[in-house]
Design a protein around this motif. Structure first.
Motif, PDB file in Angstrom:
ATOM      1  N   CYS A 273       1.198  -3.789   6.525  1.00 17.69           N
ATOM      2  CA  CYS A 273       0.287  -2.812   7.016  1.00 17.69           C
ATOM      3  C   CYS A 273      -0.756  -3.602   7.865  1.00 17.69           C
ATOM      4  O   CYS A 273      -1.045  -3.148   8.818  1.00 17.69           O
ATOM      5  CB  CYS A 273      -0.523  -2.637   5.682  1.00 17.69           C
ATOM      6  SG  CYS A 273      -2.021  -1.305   5.790  1.00 17.69           S
TER       7      CYS A 273
ATOM      8  N   VAL B  37      -8.106   1.623   5.377  1.00 17.91           N
ATOM      9  CA  VAL B  37      -7.652   0.432   4.304  1.00 17.91           C
ATOM     10  C   VAL B  37      -8.649  -0.111   3.717  1.00 17.91           C
ATOM     11  O   VAL B  37      -9.006  -0.685   2.604  1.00 17.91           O
ATOM     12  CB  VAL B  37      -6.807  -0.656   5.287  1.00 17.91           C
ATOM     13  CG1 VAL B  37      -6.402  -1.913   4.159  1.00 17.91           C
ATOM     14  CG2 VAL B  37      -5.494  -0.072   5.637  1.00 17.91           C
TER      15      VAL B  37
ATOM     16  N   VAL C  27      -3.667   4.601   0.387  1.00 16.94           N
ATOM     17  CA  VAL C  27      -4.281   4.699   1.932  1.00 16.94           C
ATOM     18  C   VAL C  27      -4.292   6.198   2.318  1.00 16.94           C
ATOM     19  O   VAL C  27      -3.112   6.692   2.569  1.00 16.94           O
ATOM     20  CB  VAL C  27      -3.659   3.657   2.930  1.00 16.94           C
ATOM     21  CG1 VAL C  27      -4.377   3.958   4.451  1.00 16.94           C
ATOM     22  CG2 VAL C  27      -3.817   2.190   2.580  1.00 16.94           C
TER      23      VAL C  27
ATOM     24  N   THR D  69       3.658   3.215  15.243  1.00 16.54           N
ATOM     25  CA  THR D  69       3.235   4.175  14.398  1.00 16.54           C
ATOM     26  C   THR D  69       4.243   5.485  13.885  1.00 16.54           C
ATOM     27  O   THR D  69       4.145   5.452  12.801  1.00 16.54           O
ATOM     28  CB  THR D  69       2.028   4.620  15.000  1.00 16.54           C
ATOM     29  OG1 THR D  69       2.115   5.143  16.203  1.00 16.54           O
ATOM     30  CG2 THR D  69       0.925   3.829  15.084  1.00 16.54           C
TER      31      THR D  69
ATOM     32  N   LEU E 156       1.020   4.931   1.726  1.00 13.59           N
ATOM     33  CA  LEU E 156       0.431   5.783   2.823  1.00 13.59           C
ATOM     34  C   LEU E 156       0.548   7.133   2.447  1.00 13.59           C
ATOM     35  O   LEU E 156       1.767   7.659   2.190  1.00 13.59           O
ATOM     36  CB  LEU E 156       1.291   5.624   4.328  1.00 13.59           C
ATOM     37  CG  LEU E 156       1.145   4.410   4.718  1.00 13.59           C
ATOM     38  CD1 LEU E 156       2.004   4.148   6.000  1.00 13.59           C
ATOM     39  CD2 LEU E 156      -0.430   3.661   5.298  1.00 13.59           C
TER      40      LEU E 156
ATOM     41  N   GLN F 245       0.824  -3.906  11.368  1.00 12.86           N
ATOM     42  CA  GLN F 245       0.598  -2.707  12.009  1.00 12.86           C
ATOM     43  C   GLN F 245      -0.632  -2.195  12.516  1.00 12.86           C
ATOM     44  O   GLN F 245      -0.819  -1.834  13.720  1.00 12.86           O
ATOM     45  CB  GLN F 245       1.110  -1.469  11.199  1.00 12.86           C
ATOM     46  CG  GLN F 245       1.336  -0.136  11.910  1.00 12.86           C
ATOM     47  CD  GLN F 245       1.419   0.935  10.771  1.00 12.86           C
ATOM     48  OE1 GLN F 245       0.584   1.400   9.873  1.00 12.86           O
ATOM     49  NE2 GLN F 245       2.603   1.836  10.942  1.00 12.86           N
ATOM     50  N   MET F 246      -1.686  -2.697  11.690  1.00 13.47           N
ATOM     51  CA  MET F 246      -3.207  -2.711  12.089  1.00 13.47           C
ATOM     52  C   MET F 246      -3.464  -3.460  13.299  1.00 13.47           C
ATOM     53  O   MET F 246      -4.014  -2.721  14.294  1.00 13.47           O
ATOM     54  CB  MET F 246      -4.082  -2.919  10.994  1.00 13.47           C
ATOM     55  CG  MET F 246      -5.505  -2.671  11.271  1.00 13.47           C
ATOM     56  SD  MET F 246      -6.598  -3.475   9.875  1.00 13.47           S
ATOM     57  CE  MET F 246      -5.633  -2.768   8.330  1.00 13.47           C
TER      58      MET F 246
ATOM     59  N   PHE G 191       0.813  -1.281   0.057  1.00 10.86           N
ATOM     60  CA  PHE G 191       0.144   0.059  -0.079  1.00 10.86           C
ATOM     61  C   PHE G 191       0.880   1.158  -0.012  1.00 10.86           C
ATOM     62  O   PHE G 191       2.025   1.105   0.329  1.00 10.86           O
ATOM     63  CB  PHE G 191      -1.002   0.231   1.163  1.00 10.86           C
ATOM     64  CG  PHE G 191      -2.047  -1.071   1.214  1.00 10.86           C
ATOM     65  CD1 PHE G 191      -3.160  -0.888   0.299  1.00 10.86           C
ATOM     66  CD2 PHE G 191      -2.079  -1.920   2.142  1.00 10.86           C
ATOM     67  CE1 PHE G 191      -4.161  -1.645   0.064  1.00 10.86           C
ATOM     68  CE2 PHE G 191      -3.199  -2.850   2.312  1.00 10.86           C
ATOM     69  CZ  PHE G 191      -4.188  -2.612   1.246  1.00 10.86           C
TER      70      PHE G 191
ATOM     71  N   TYR H  79      -1.235   5.937   8.745  1.00  8.55           N
ATOM     72  CA  TYR H  79      -0.668   4.819   9.234  1.00  8.55           C
ATOM     73  C   TYR H  79      -2.015   3.866   8.767  1.00  8.55           C
ATOM     74  O   TYR H  79      -2.917   4.202   8.308  1.00  8.55           O
ATOM     75  CB  TYR H  79      -0.561   4.662  10.873  1.00  8.55           C
ATOM     76  CG  TYR H  79      -1.761   5.249  11.661  1.00  8.55           C
ATOM     77  CD1 TYR H  79      -2.695   4.135  11.808  1.00  8.55           C
ATOM     78  CD2 TYR H  79      -1.792   6.390  11.993  1.00  8.55           C
ATOM     79  CE1 TYR H  79      -4.006   4.569  12.527  1.00  8.55           C
ATOM     80  CE2 TYR H  79      -2.915   6.833  12.844  1.00  8.55           C
ATOM     81  CZ  TYR H  79      -3.905   5.990  13.057  1.00  8.55           C
ATOM     82  OH  TYR H  79      -5.038   6.531  13.821  1.00  8.55           O
ATOM     83  N   CYS H  80      -1.746   2.606   8.886  1.00 10.37           N
ATOM     84  CA  CYS H  80      -2.801   1.473   8.421  1.00 10.37           C
ATOM     85  C   CYS H  80      -4.035   1.710   9.447  1.00 10.37           C
ATOM     86  O   CYS H  80      -3.853   0.525  10.208  1.00 10.37           O
ATOM     87  CB  CYS H  80      -2.083   0.100   8.210  1.00 10.37           C
ATOM     88  SG  CYS H  80      -1.035   0.401   6.674  1.00 10.37           S
ATOM     89  N   GLU H  81      -4.763   2.361   9.413  1.00 10.20           N
ATOM     90  CA  GLU H  81      -6.128   2.373  10.099  1.00 10.20           C
ATOM     91  C   GLU H  81      -7.193   1.410   9.336  1.00 10.20           C
ATOM     92  O   GLU H  81      -7.143   1.731   8.361  1.00 10.20           O
ATOM     93  CB  GLU H  81      -6.543   3.873  10.513  1.00 10.20           C
ATOM     94  CG  GLU H  81      -7.495   4.121  11.490  1.00 10.20           C
ATOM     95  CD  GLU H  81      -8.824   3.742  10.919  1.00 10.20           C
ATOM     96  OE1 GLU H  81      -9.974   3.635  11.891  1.00 10.20           O
ATOM     97  OE2 GLU H  81      -8.897   4.231   9.566  1.00 10.20           O
ATOM     98  N   HIS H  82      -7.859   0.835  10.232  1.00 10.56           N
ATOM     99  CA  HIS H  82      -8.728  -0.386   9.668  1.00 10.56           C
ATOM    100  C   HIS H  82      -9.797   0.312   8.742  1.00 10.56           C
ATOM    101  O   HIS H  82      -9.664  -0.125   7.562  1.00 10.56           O
ATOM    102  CB  HIS H  82      -9.295  -1.186  11.027  1.00 10.56           C
ATOM    103  CG  HIS H  82     -10.528  -1.803  10.362  1.00 10.56           C
ATOM    104  ND1 HIS H  82     -11.766  -1.743  10.524  1.00 10.56           N
ATOM    105  CD2 HIS H  82     -10.549  -3.215   9.709  1.00 10.56           C
ATOM    106  CE1 HIS H  82     -12.409  -2.553   9.909  1.00 10.56           C
ATOM    107  NE2 HIS H  82     -11.656  -3.673   9.552  1.00 10.56           N
TER     108      HIS H  82
END
Length: 312
Positions: A99, A186, A176, A79, A16, A102-103, A14, A180-183
């Motif tokens: 990702c 994504v 994204v 993060t 960011l 991290q999530m 992905f 950061y890889c927030e649910h």
């Protein structure tokens, strides 16, 4: 940056996007972010070191504080370095599995922080409402069980999120729109029905934030009832004073979480960068402010911190 391999099922990586709309300010935004991370890292490390080295700080409240500091260290370290890499060096690519990892860490450790804050509310309730039974109720074994229960709840409730995402096809954009890889950020990239994912995500938030906040409020209702029954104002103020640090930690954590959830679900007219900055607050604020709150408001910790820095 190499060309990304986008399949009909999942991409290899992905991108960011950071904070869309504020690209010209990235260098300046990264400065307070970096400062907050340094303060959070040093503050929590010092707090853990002092509590470990000082036998008088091995009581239940300080053991819960150790848990909180460790969680804050993981949250900020999971993060902030990647966010700074995006803002300062334009290193936006993150692997698909990276990702998801991290999530998982972000959401599970945020949930553990909520659990520990609830446990600390219980600690204050026992200390004020049942002081004579404090040491028999909150034994080291009980504290370990509470910590393991917080860990188990977080893992069990959050681990379905990355697996539910893996089953979705990502056949369009890989950008994204978050730092950061927030649910939910994504999830918006999936080109399939995401009802199950969204429903589960909302259910997790309600079960964690809703239930934990309800019991925290109930604890303080009982605490206030016990405090107002005390004979003198001095005793009342002293009892309330022992809760001041915990109340500060609750406000620092839950206000950004609740506001971010409300804005995300209902704030259709709120600019995207405002939502991202608000969402970042509950990952950056507690790790930075909790050591300061407890260092200032707790006499034993403040004295040990001053002694530590005087020796340095």
């Amino acid at each position: 940056m190499g060309e990304l391999n986008i399949s009909s099922y999942s991409p290899s990586a992905f991108i960011l996007m950071g904070i869309p709309g504020l690209e010209t300010l990235y260098i300046w935004i990264a400065i307070p972010y970096c400062s907050a991370y340094i303060i959070a890292f040093l503050g929590n490390v010092v707090l853990l070191f002092i509590i470990k080295m000082e036998p008088s700080l091995h009581g239940p409240m300080y053991l819960f504080l150790c848990m909180l500091s460790f969680i804050d260290l993981v949250l900020s370290t999971t993060t902030m370095p990647k966010m700074l890499a995006v803002l300062w060096f334009d290193l936006r690519e993150i692997s698909f599995h990276g990702c998801l990892v991290q999530m998982f860490f972000i959401h599970s450790f945020a949930m553990m922080e909520s659990s520990v804050l609830l446990a600390m509310a219980f600690d204050r309730y026992v200390a004020i409402c049942n002081p004579l039974r404090y040491t028999t109720i909150l034994t080291n074994l009980v504290i370990v069980k509470i910590g393991l229960a917080a860990l188990a709840r977080a893992v069990v409730m959050v681990i379905p999120l990355p697996f539910l995402l893996r089953r979705l096809p990502f056949c369009q954009s890989v950008e994204v729109h978050h730092s950061y890889c927030e649910h939910m950020a994504v999830l918006k990239l999936a080109c399939a029905d995401t009802t199950l994912n969204s429903t589960y995500g909302i259910a997790v938030v309600l079960l964690v934030v809703g239930v934990d906040l309800m019991f925290i409020v109930l604890s303080y209702v009982l605490i206030l009832r016990a405090v107002f029954r005390l004979a003198s104002n001095d005793k009342r103020l002293k009892a309330i004073g022992t809760c001041a640090s915990h109340i500060g930690a609750i406000l620092v954590f839950y206000i950004p979480v609740v506001l971010s959830s409300v804005v995300h679900r209902f704030g259709n007219n709120v600019p995207l960068h405002s939502h991202i900055l608000l969402a970042t607050c509950y990952l950056m604020g507690p790790p930075m402010l909790n050591p300061i709150i407890y260092g200032v408001k707790t006499n034993l910790i403040r004295q040990r911190v001053l002694r530590f820095f005087s020796l340095c």
